[in-house]
Design a protein around this motif. Structure first.
Motif, PDB file in Angstrom:
ATOM      1  N   TYR A 197     133.436  46.308  55.003  1.00  0.00           N
ATOM      2  CA  TYR A 197     131.969  46.354  55.083  1.00  0.00           C
ATOM      3  C   TYR A 197     131.379  44.957  55.279  1.00  0.00           C
ATOM      4  CZ  TYR A 197     132.748  45.878  49.996  1.00  0.00           C
ATOM      5  OH  TYR A 197     133.190  45.499  48.752  1.00  0.00           O
ATOM      6  N   HIS A 245     127.202  42.288  52.911  1.00  0.00           N
ATOM      7  CA  HIS A 245     126.921  41.406  51.782  1.00  0.00           C
ATOM      8  C   HIS A 245     126.557  39.998  52.265  1.00  0.00           C
ATOM      9  CE1 HIS A 245     128.445  44.665  49.497  1.00  0.00           C
ATOM     10  NE2 HIS A 245     128.766  44.003  48.416  1.00  0.00           N
ATOM     11  N   ASP A 280     133.664  39.490  47.635  1.00  0.00           N
ATOM     12  CA  ASP A 280     132.991  40.735  48.013  1.00  0.00           C
ATOM     13  C   ASP A 280     131.830  40.350  48.939  1.00  0.00           C
ATOM     14  OD1 ASP A 280     132.085  43.289  48.141  1.00  0.00           O
ATOM     15  OD2 ASP A 280     131.067  43.263  46.206  1.00  0.00           O
ATOM     16  N   GLU A 308     128.195  48.843  54.256  1.00  0.00           N
ATOM     17  CA  GLU A 308     128.704  49.811  53.282  1.00  0.00           C
ATOM     18  C   GLU A 308     127.741  51.008  53.157  1.00  0.00           C
ATOM     19  OE1 GLU A 308     129.251  48.117  49.391  1.00  0.00           O
ATOM     20  OE2 GLU A 308     131.165  49.148  49.093  1.00  0.00           O
ATOM     21  N   TYR A 349     131.698  38.979  39.961  1.00  0.00           N
ATOM     22  CA  TYR A 349     131.359  40.072  40.883  1.00  0.00           C
ATOM     23  C   TYR A 349     129.835  40.162  41.070  1.00  0.00           C
ATOM     24  CZ  TYR A 349     130.461  44.924  42.254  1.00  0.00           C
ATOM     25  OH  TYR A 349     129.995  46.047  42.875  1.00  0.00           O
ATOM     26  N   HIS A 350     129.412  40.244  42.308  1.00  0.00           N
ATOM     27  CA  HIS A 350     127.990  40.365  42.670  1.00  0.00           C
ATOM     28  C   HIS A 350     127.130  39.238  42.091  1.00  0.00           C
ATOM     29  CE1 HIS A 350     127.665  44.732  44.350  1.00  0.00           C
ATOM     30  NE2 HIS A 350     128.424  43.941  45.073  1.00  0.00           N
TER      31      HIS A 350
HETATM   32 ZN    ZN Z   1     129.537  44.704  46.628  1.00  0.00          ZN
END
Ligand code: ZN
Length: 440
Positions: free
Chosen positions: A186, A189, A195, A227, A325-326
């Motif tokens: 994907y 982002h 990610d 995504e 993460y994120h």
């Molecule tokens: Zn993500």
């Protein structure tokens, strides 16, 4: 252990590194020019086709939204000092924020300001794709500065929504068989490295490898989609082709320095999962196993009832699992090209295993064949009680005809029958000679 490092590997690590640095700053989203730019840069690695799905297109239960463009955004105090500035980090803006220009008190601004619950120095990543809203994401010290401002704050978001399209990339690599493996990542982002940028680059270099491999058996459908909405749009546009696909990989979060991880596909007994475990064992790598879960990435779409593709993920610091993460701390210090290239080796090994699979298909799948007609049945029948654990030739013939569905590799069937695959060969040869099974 992975193999020894060669000069070629070092070149690859440097090449991935250069792309990481070029692609990291782009403010990607579910639509928009930075997504196109990302795909255009990837065209330097592989001959991607770039496709557009116009705003307003109905894709199953969804509608392709308007295209979002952001030029700038900031929050300024009464002295003109920018406390939050989009130019310093694109995560400062809630992705898909509506435009605004207004002087406001902290009380009015507060519901639009997001900070990370645990990490004081991190800028969290937030989106508001389908609720027209606006917001900023900040560190704890920025949050305190805003809250303590004595006078009104000037809030400016210079963004725009317009009719446009959703952009995705794809490349189809044909093998001898028309049967396909789906590889997907994907592209939605903004500036985060594990990610999803690591997955985008691994997928590109995996595709480059496939293009170099001679005489591929399988065909490969490789897609770069935003995504969720992008995966849904792709499924909608390619419904009949995707319904023929049995397995695939969602490639994401592959560049951390932690343990390898493996998220199983929805059918835990599917041979894809067994193959991945074999790959890890052959490379002597430690790894974590995650069961299939309905939360996750685009396996949610590709494995939905209508498509039911078995999609697994090999990761390194899997999404949800790592502290950064994120957040803005998922950056180029956290991720490096060496880690990505090591995970790429695991994916390449898996492709080699997939290519080497030997699969047979029972050519008469409707009910049992008349074994005696093919000289496969003991001369007298009727009174024989099957010996429960015995593996007579008859027993193996019946199991093979029962299990050779044209999908499972023979190694997995041997495993299920608890027989060495070499011991199956004489029976397989006999059934092949009589044209009762055929190799796919
Ligand atoms: Zn993500």
């Amino acid at each position: 252990m992975l193999q020894e490092t060669t000069n070629e590997d070092l070149d690859l690590v440097e090449e991935i590194d250069a792309y990481l640095k070029r692609l990291f700053p782009l403010c990607r989203s579910i639509t928009g020019e930075p997504n196109r730019e990302t795909l255009r840069i990837l065209q330097e690695i592989i001959p991607l086709t770039i496709n557009e799905v116009p705003t307003g297109t109905k894709v199953f239960d969804w509608i392709i939204p308007e295209e979002w463009r952001i030029d700038n955004a900031w929050i300024e105090d009464s002295k003109g000092r920018r406390i939050v500035d989009f130019q310093k980090n694109n995560l400062h803006i809630v992705n898909y924020s509506a435009p605004i220009e207004k002087l406001m008190d902290w009380e009015e601004l507060k519901p639009h300001i997001h900070k990370h619950p645990k990490l004081p120095h991190a800028i969290p990543y937030r989106t508001s794709y389908y609720e027209r809203d606006w917001g900023f994401c900040v560190t704890h010290s920025q949050y305190d500065e805003l809250a303590e401002a004595e006078k009104q704050l000037y809030v400016k978001i210079s963004s725009e929504f317009k009719r446009g399209s959703l952009t995705y990339g794809e490349i189809l690599i044909s093998g001898r068989s028309k049967r396909e493996i789906l590889l997907t990542c994907y592209i939605c982002h903004p500036s985060m490295a594990n990610d999803s940028l690591s997955g985008i680059l691994l997928t590109s270099f995996l595709a480059q490898n496939l293009l170099k491999m001679k005489d591929l058996h399988w065909s490969y459908r490789i897609i770069f989609v935003p995504e969720t909405i992008g995966a849904i749009a792709y499924c909608s546009a390619n419904e009949s082709a995707l319904k023929q696909i049995d397995m695939g990989l969602v490639i994401t979060t592959v560049g951390g320095s932690g343990l390898f991880g493996f998220k199983k596909s929805w059918n835990s007994n599917h041979h894809l999962n067994l193959l991945i475990e074999r790959v890890f064992k052959s490379l002597n790598l430690d790894y974590l196993t995650y069961p299939f879960d309905i939360h996750g990435s685009d396996e949610r779409q590709f494995s939905s009832l209508g498509f039911r593709i078995n999609m697994a993920t090999i990761s390194r610091d899997k999404y949800y699992e790592y502290d950064y993460y994120h957040t803005s701390l998922d950056d180029l210090e956290y991720v490096n090209s060496k880690n990505i290239s090591e995970t790429l080796d695991v994916y390449i090994k898996l492709i080699e295993y997939i290519e080497a699979m030997v699969i047979y298909e029972n050519k008469s799948p409707n009910c049992e064949i008349m074994l005696s007609k093919h000289n496969l049945y003991p001369k007298q029948g009727g009174a024989l009680i099957p010996e429960s654990k015995a593996r007579t030739e008859l027993d193996i013939i019946l199991w093979l005809l029962f299990l050779c569905d044209g999908k499972r590799p023979i190694e997995n069937i041997a495993e299920e029958l608890n027989i060495n695959v070499y011991d199956l060969n004489p029976v397989i040869d006999k059934l092949k000679q009589k044209s009762l099974i055929g190799e796919i």
